[in-house]
Design a protein around this motif. Structure first.
Motif, mmCIF file in Angstrom:
data_model
loop_
_atom_site.group_PDB
_atom_site.id
_atom_site.type_symbol
_atom_site.label_atom_id
_atom_site.label_comp_id
_atom_site.label_asym_id
_atom_site.label_seq_id
_atom_site.Cartn_x
_atom_site.Cartn_y
_atom_site.Cartn_z
ATOM 1 N N CYS A 90 0.832 -1.216 0.000
ATOM 2 C CA CYS A 90 0.000 0.000 0.000
ATOM 3 C C CYS A 90 0.857 1.253 0.000
ATOM 4 O O CYS A 90 0.423 2.294 -0.493
ATOM 5 C CB CYS A 90 -0.907 0.028 1.223
ATOM 6 S SG CYS A 90 -2.425 -0.864 0.990
ATOM 7 N N SER A 91 2.040 1.157 0.556
ATOM 8 C CA SER A 91 2.899 2.333 0.596
ATOM 9 C C SER A 91 3.344 2.740 -0.804
ATOM 10 O O SER A 91 3.768 3.867 -1.005
ATOM 11 C CB SER A 91 4.121 2.061 1.475
ATOM 12 O OG SER A 91 4.884 1.011 0.927
ATOM 13 N N LYS A 92 3.209 1.832 -1.772
ATOM 14 C CA LYS A 92 3.599 2.138 -3.144
ATOM 15 C C LYS A 92 2.504 2.872 -3.908
ATOM 16 O O LYS A 92 2.742 3.333 -5.007
ATOM 17 C CB LYS A 92 3.943 0.845 -3.881
ATOM 18 C CG LYS A 92 5.103 0.087 -3.269
ATOM 19 C CD LYS A 92 5.313 -1.227 -3.960
ATOM 20 C CE LYS A 92 6.396 -2.036 -3.261
ATOM 21 N NZ LYS A 92 6.523 -3.371 -3.816
ATOM 22 N N THR A 93 1.307 2.934 -3.336
ATOM 23 C CA THR A 93 0.199 3.603 -4.021
ATOM 24 C C THR A 93 -0.155 4.888 -3.295
ATOM 25 O O THR A 93 -0.008 4.986 -2.082
ATOM 26 C CB THR A 93 -1.052 2.708 -4.087
ATOM 27 O OG1 THR A 93 -1.498 2.444 -2.757
ATOM 28 C CG2 THR A 93 -0.762 1.411 -4.799
ATOM 29 N N SER A 94 -0.650 5.849 -4.041
ATOM 30 C CA SER A 94 -1.012 7.129 -3.425
ATOM 31 C C SER A 94 -2.353 7.051 -2.718
ATOM 32 O O SER A 94 -2.608 7.799 -1.786
ATOM 33 C CB SER A 94 -1.061 8.224 -4.491
ATOM 34 O OG SER A 94 -2.035 7.900 -5.467
ATOM 35 N N ASN A 95 -3.231 6.149 -3.146
ATOM 36 C CA ASN A 95 -4.546 6.023 -2.546
ATOM 37 C C ASN A 95 -4.793 4.552 -2.219
ATOM 38 O O ASN A 95 -5.381 3.826 -3.020
ATOM 39 C CB ASN A 95 -5.613 6.563 -3.505
ATOM 40 C CG ASN A 95 -6.975 6.613 -2.875
ATOM 41 O OD1 ASN A 95 -7.111 6.525 -1.663
ATOM 42 N ND2 ASN A 95 -7.994 6.739 -3.704
ATOM 43 N N PRO A 96 -4.349 4.081 -1.051
ATOM 44 C CA PRO A 96 -4.480 2.652 -0.746
ATOM 45 C C PRO A 96 -5.948 2.264 -0.588
ATOM 46 O O PRO A 96 -6.744 3.010 -0.036
ATOM 47 C CB PRO A 96 -3.726 2.503 0.582
ATOM 48 C CG PRO A 96 -3.718 3.845 1.187
ATOM 49 C CD PRO A 96 -3.740 4.825 0.037
ATOM 50 N N TYR A 100 -7.050 -3.128 -4.092
ATOM 51 C CA TYR A 100 -5.659 -3.297 -4.501
ATOM 52 C C TYR A 100 -5.045 -4.497 -3.761
ATOM 53 O O TYR A 100 -4.404 -5.358 -4.362
ATOM 54 C CB TYR A 100 -4.882 -2.016 -4.211
ATOM 55 C CG TYR A 100 -3.419 -2.072 -4.586
ATOM 56 C CD1 TYR A 100 -3.015 -2.028 -5.909
ATOM 57 C CD2 TYR A 100 -2.440 -2.165 -3.605
ATOM 58 C CE1 TYR A 100 -1.677 -2.080 -6.255
ATOM 59 C CE2 TYR A 100 -1.096 -2.216 -3.933
ATOM 60 C CZ TYR A 100 -0.725 -2.170 -5.261
ATOM 61 O OH TYR A 100 0.605 -2.227 -5.589
#
Length: 170
Positions: A90-96, A100
């Motif tokens: 989730c840290s890799k996405t801007s909107n967890p 996902y």
């Protein structure tokens, strides 16, 4: 008693709603109720842990989100460690979001992941495998590229001499 002591709520309408919910779940004995509350207590702890790992500190999961998380636990039989490993992405996405994570866990389930070591092996082999990028397409030569230029009939030293003569004439 449950509403008063566990939830600290005295509202009669709330109590009636809890009783209706238990009735809808076919809970009719004290033993069934105790079993249900133990299971829900454990499960809500898992929901809370997953939400905290995703960064949702102050919100309760919706019913649809609980169904998704139940699928991971009951259908895929994933441990909390595997689920939390997926939440690290989730840290890799801007909107967890849960969808996902669901995509990651479904992919892992389809690839046969059962233990946390399988996840590590899967990510390790993915890093070692070179990416299959297509080579750069070569430029197609046009008539412009195929034609000879005026400079191709001179040698390098002849071109230099011509340039020097022009500069002297100016």
């Amino acid at each position: 008693s449950y509403c008063r002591h566990k939830k600290n709520i005295r509202n009669v309408n709330y109590v009636a709603g809890v009783i209706r919910n238990w009735y809808d779940l076919n809970i009719s004995t004290v033993e069934q109720l105790q079993e249900y509350l133990e299971k829900q207590g454990e499960r809500y702890g898992v929901y809370d842990r997953i939400f905290k790992a995703m960064g949702f500190m102050y919100r309760e999961p919706s019913e649809a989100e609980m169904k998704i998380m139940d699928k991971w636990i009951d259908t895929y039989h994933f441990s909390i460690e595997i689920i939390l490993k997926a939440c690290e992405n989730c840290s890799k996405t801007s909107n967890p979001n849960l969808n996902y994570i669901d995509g990651i866990l479904t992919d892992w389930h389809n690839k046969g992941v059962k233990k946390i070591e399988d996840v590590d092996m899967l990510t390790h082999t993915r890093k070692e495998t070179p990416s299959k990028t297509s080579p750069k397409p070569q430029r197609k030569k046009t008539r412009f590229h195929l034609s000879e230029s005026r400079g191709s009939k001179y040698e390098a030293n002849e071109l230099e001499n011509l340039l020097l003569k022009r500069q002297k004439n100016k």
